[in-house]
Each structure stands twice: as structure tokens, then as C-alpha cells.
Design a protein around this motif. Structure first.
Motif, PDB file in Angstrom:
ATOM      1  N   UNK A   1       0.830  -1.206   0.000  1.00 31.82           N
ATOM      2  CA  UNK A   1       0.000   0.000   0.000  1.00 31.82           C
ATOM      3  C   UNK A   1       0.866   1.258   0.000  1.00 31.82           C
ATOM      4  N   UNK A   2       2.006   1.191   0.681  1.00 29.66           N
ATOM      5  CA  UNK A   2       2.904   2.339   0.701  1.00 29.66           C
ATOM      6  C   UNK A   2       3.598   2.524  -0.647  1.00 29.66           C
ATOM      7  N   UNK A   3       3.991   1.400  -1.268  1.00 32.68           N
ATOM      8  CA  UNK A   3       4.704   1.468  -2.554  1.00 32.68           C
ATOM      9  C   UNK A   3       3.771   1.719  -3.730  1.00 32.68           C
ATOM     10  N   UNK A   4       2.486   1.344  -3.582  1.00 29.86           N
ATOM     11  CA  UNK A   4       1.499   1.441  -4.664  1.00 29.86           C
ATOM     12  C   UNK A   4       1.815   0.480  -5.814  1.00 29.86           C
ATOM     13  N   UNK A   5       2.491  -0.611  -5.491  1.00 30.18           N
ATOM     14  CA  UNK A   5       2.730  -1.661  -6.483  1.00 30.18           C
ATOM     15  C   UNK A   5       2.970  -2.980  -5.754  1.00 30.18           C
TER      16      UNK A   5
ATOM     17  N   UNK B   1       2.115  -2.710 -11.194  1.00 27.38           N
ATOM     18  CA  UNK B   1       1.332  -1.547 -10.781  1.00 27.38           C
ATOM     19  C   UNK B   1      -0.140  -1.798 -11.093  1.00 27.38           C
ATOM     20  N   UNK B   2      -0.998  -1.571 -10.112  1.00 34.55           N
ATOM     21  CA  UNK B   2      -2.444  -1.702 -10.281  1.00 34.55           C
ATOM     22  C   UNK B   2      -3.058  -0.319 -10.098  1.00 34.55           C
ATOM     23  N   UNK B   3      -3.669   0.168 -11.147  1.00 33.80           N
ATOM     24  CA  UNK B   3      -4.202   1.533 -11.130  1.00 33.80           C
ATOM     25  C   UNK B   3      -5.612   1.550 -10.534  1.00 33.80           C
ATOM     26  N   UNK B   4      -5.659   1.437  -9.217  1.00 33.02           N
ATOM     27  CA  UNK B   4      -6.916   1.499  -8.502  1.00 33.02           C
ATOM     28  C   UNK B   4      -6.746   2.342  -7.245  1.00 33.02           C
ATOM     29  N   UNK B   5      -7.837   2.557  -6.565  1.00 29.68           N
ATOM     30  CA  UNK B   5      -7.788   3.218  -5.276  1.00 29.68           C
ATOM     31  C   UNK B   5      -7.464   2.151  -4.230  1.00 29.68           C
ATOM     32  N   UNK B   6      -6.220   2.149  -3.761  1.00 34.85           N
ATOM     33  CA  UNK B   6      -5.762   1.087  -2.879  1.00 34.85           C
ATOM     34  C   UNK B   6      -6.576   1.034  -1.585  1.00 34.85           C
TER      35      UNK B   6
END
Length: 248
Positions: free
Chosen positions: A65-69, A148-153
Motif C-alpha cells: 500500500x505504501x509502494x502502490x505496487x 502496478x495496479x491503477x486502482x484506489x488502494x
């Protein structure tokens, strides 16, 4: 005919195709290994038997969640095609969820109730979801090993949940020895070794050996280059899967 089932078997097979032991193949062992690696890399990149479809699970962590990937620890993965949508345990038992209500009212009795209407409704909902939401956008590069997942984590996932990743990974010959006996891989490896052999001999071009024999490494080199071009082209035209299938 011997059937290569190991790296050494493949090297021996290629050398025999070039004339060994009748002829001396002037190539170093390290060069031989490099050419085998080069042939395997091309085979795994472009031949549909060089990779296969697989599914991998990953448990989301706070670091994700911190890395966003998501880090991909398997170096053999060469492409990611999609991820399967997550559903938290709370959502599956939510009585106000549309899917729950459909199951409750349409499938209350499996013995006498038709499931046709339910199936059509679910297909309709899936179509609407594809039209307005589509597949979850993802980005992956095999050299960075980051998905990378382009969503709202925060909205779509929580730490501790599992995500299922669909992608392609190489068919490692160490795990699947039959790869070494692939017809196109054997031809390509032999041609690469022949090119290296000719390249080694080119510096002795025109040198006359005892008995009047003249070394002609340039001819060996040019023959190998032409063979490589033909084999690589055949792999790309006849054995390559559609590229979009392995892009993520």
C-alpha cells in the motif's frame, strides 16, 4: 539419434551437427555456454512453447500500500495479463448486495426454479460492469519486477487479502528437460554456435595450414548468419503467439 535432456546434451548435440569429433570446433566452453543462453532467451521470448500460462497468489501487505505496487519475486514471469477482482469477506455476506438479493429471490429452490433468468441477469450485470468499469488497469515490466495496479488502494483492497495474478512465465529447462529437445531450439543453438565458431576463425582468414589447407572463417560466419536469420524468422512467423496475449 540422441535426444537432448540436459544442457550438456544440447551442447554435445550442436557440436556433432557442426562436425565434431571429425572436425575440431574452435570455440571456448564459456562461449559455448553463452550461445546456449542466447538461444534459450530467444526461444523463451518468441516461441509459444518457451513460456506458459500460470496463476500466482500474493498476499497484500502494508508495504504494498505504501509502494502502490506489488513486487513480483518470480524472475521467470515475463508478462502479466490480468488480476482477479478482490472481494472482502464482508461483501460476500452483505444482504443489500445485488448478487445476494438475486440469489435469494431467483435461486431459493434449485429443484423447481429455473436458473435461466438468473444467468442472463448476471451476464447483463457483467456486461454493464465491463462497459463502465472494464478490466482493472495494470502495468508490468519484466525488468523491474513491479506490478502496478491503477486502482484506489484504500477503497478496493485491505492488507492481508490475497490477489490472484494471471500471467506467463518461462518454461525453465531445468524444471522441464524436454525443452532441450525442441526442434527449433536445437537448430537455433547450433546456428549461434556456428556463428561464434566462424567469428573466432575470421582473424585467421587466408592462413595456410600444412598440406595446403586454407582457413575460411568468413564463409562459416556468413553461412551461420544466414541460417540464424532464417530460423529466427521461422520462429516469429510460425511459432510465435499473438504478442498482446503476454503484455500486461
Amino acid at each position: 539419434m540422441s535426444v537432448p535432456s540436459s544442457r550438456q546434451d544440447l551442447k554435445d548435440w550442436c557440436l556433432k551437427q557442426l562436425g565434431f569429433p571429425v572436425l575440431q570446433i574452435n570455440i571456448d566452453e564459456a562461449q559455448l555456454d553463452d550461445r546456449i543462453d542466447e538461444a534459450l532467451q530467444y526461444f523463451q521470448d518468441f516461441h509459444f512453447d518457451g513460456y506458459q500460462l500460470g496463476y500466482f497468489k500474493h498476499q497484500l501487505t502494508q508495504e504494498d500500500f505504501q509502494n502502490q505496487y506489488i513486487p513480483i519475486t518470480n524472475d521467470g514471469i515475463i508478462g502479466v495479463t490480468r488480476i482477479f477482482p478482490l472481494s472482502s469477506s464482508n461483501a460476500t455476506v452483505n444482504m443489500f448486495d445485488l448478487r445476494y438479493q438475486l440469489r435469494l429471490h431467483e435461486l431459493y429452490d434449485f429443484t423447481s426454479t429455473s436458473y435461466v433468468n438468473y444467468a442472463l441477469t448476471m451476464q447483463h450485470l457483467r456486461t454493464l460492469d465491463m462497459l463502465f468499469s472494464g478490466e482493472q488497469p495494470i502495468r508490468f515490466n519484466r525488468h523491474t519486477n513491479k506490478l502496478y495496479i491503477d486502482w484506489n488502494w484504500v477503497q478496493y483492497a485491505i492488507p492481508g487479502e490475497y490477489i490472484i495474478i494471471e500471467g506467463y512465465y518461462i518454461a525453465d529447462p531445468n524444471d522441464y528437460p524436454k525443452v532441450y529437445n525442441d526442434r527449433m531450439l536445437k537448430r537455433l543453438a547450433t546456428a549461434y554456435i556456428k556463428r561464434q565458431w566462424g567469428n573466432n576463425l575470421k582473424k585467421f582468414g587466408g592462413m595456410q595450414l600444412p598440406g595446403g589447407i586454407t582457413m575460411n572463417g568468413q564463409q562459416i560466419y556468413e553461412e551461420a548468419v544466414a541460417e540464424i536469420k532464417d530460423i529466427e524468422e521461422q520462429i516469429r512467423l510460425q511459432f510465435e503467439a499473438p504478442p498482446q496475449f503476454i503484455l500486461g
